[in-house]
Design a protein around this motif. Sequence first.
Motif, short mmCIF file in Angstrom:
data_model
loop_
_atom_site.label_atom_id
_atom_site.label_comp_id
_atom_site.label_asym_id
_atom_site.label_seq_id
_atom_site.Cartn_x
_atom_site.Cartn_y
_atom_site.Cartn_z
N THR A 3 -2.55 21.45 -2.67
CA THR A 3 -1.21 21.00 -3.01
C THR A 3 -0.69 21.77 -4.22
N ALA A 4 0.56 22.22 -4.15
CA ALA A 4 1.18 22.94 -5.25
C ALA A 4 2.51 22.30 -5.62
N PHE A 5 2.76 22.22 -6.92
CA PHE A 5 4.07 21.84 -7.43
C PHE A 5 4.71 23.14 -7.91
N LEU A 6 5.85 23.48 -7.33
CA LEU A 6 6.45 24.80 -7.54
C LEU A 6 7.60 24.79 -8.53
N ASP A 7 7.61 25.81 -9.38
CA ASP A 7 8.75 26.07 -10.26
C ASP A 7 9.85 26.75 -9.44
N THR A 8 11.05 26.72 -9.97
CA THR A 8 12.22 27.26 -9.25
C THR A 8 12.06 28.74 -8.91
N ASN A 9 11.46 29.51 -9.82
CA ASN A 9 11.40 30.96 -9.62
C ASN A 9 10.54 31.36 -8.42
N LYS A 43 18.07 21.03 -8.54
CA LYS A 43 19.33 21.31 -9.25
C LYS A 43 19.36 22.74 -9.78
N GLU A 44 18.25 23.17 -10.36
CA GLU A 44 18.21 24.53 -10.90
C GLU A 44 18.29 25.56 -9.79
N LEU A 45 17.66 25.27 -8.65
CA LEU A 45 17.72 26.18 -7.52
C LEU A 45 19.15 26.38 -7.06
N GLU A 46 19.92 25.30 -6.93
CA GLU A 46 21.30 25.41 -6.47
C GLU A 46 22.10 26.33 -7.40
N LYS A 47 21.92 26.14 -8.68
CA LYS A 47 22.65 26.93 -9.67
C LYS A 47 22.24 28.40 -9.60
N SER A 53 23.08 35.10 -5.60
CA SER A 53 23.64 35.60 -4.34
C SER A 53 25.03 36.20 -4.57
N LYS A 54 25.84 35.53 -5.37
CA LYS A 54 27.18 36.03 -5.67
C LYS A 54 27.11 37.38 -6.38
N ASN A 55 26.22 37.51 -7.35
CA ASN A 55 26.11 38.76 -8.11
C ASN A 55 25.64 39.91 -7.24
N LEU A 56 24.64 39.67 -6.40
CA LEU A 56 24.11 40.76 -5.57
C LEU A 56 25.10 41.16 -4.49
#
Length: 222
Positions: A3-9, A43-47, A53-56
């Motif tokens: 089991t892993a708890f994942l950070d946004t990155n 929440k951080e993922l959405e932001k 995506s917009k920048n790229l």
Amino acid sequence: MNTAFLDTNIIISWIFLINSLHPKSVDVFKSYSQFFWSSSVVKELEKKFNVKSKNLIRFFLDLQKFLENPEKDLYSISDLIDFANEHCSKQLLDEVKSSVKPFWSEYLGIQSRIPFFDMKNAIDFCLNDLLLNLDINKRGIEEIMQLSPQRNNDYSQIDAMLESFGVHEEDRKIILDGHDFACFSTQPVDFVTFDDDCFNGAKNLDFLCFNSVKGKYDFTAS
């Protein structure tokens, strides 16, 4: 079960193919059978997803337009970096420059100089993926992620210690969310992050409930 708890990155790195850490994020998802995140990560993922995506898309659309009137027959990575330096705002520059080499590797391969026509086609393919596949990738990740219970304890002492190690507020929230989840889990839980400060902060606190703290050097880019 592992089991892993994942950070946004980790999730951002998997969603975006033109990311230097994408291959390692693939290894993360091969290494575990269950994946958890918290509302803070969501929440951080959405932001971050919306901004990245917009920048790229903006950058590659500008590059596509620029190549309508090519200045040379052959192009290299350094030409793309030069274009980014000349046409991107300071806010966009780091985001774009970190994606140039992964773009080249993903769409153009190992050649150091590419004919104009091949470069134009690669940009078209990349834009197609950015416009059509990012949302598909994001939905695919959301389907396998499980939401951890809402944390009620603020763990103020641990939070203060993480702050003293230089861990930013948003990262501290995620570490504490993961710690709280791991404390009540019936299975050992690894905390996985590709952020150096976040990794070092969590790694330095031996009393956190994680089975292990994993960073980008713990995974391969095969």
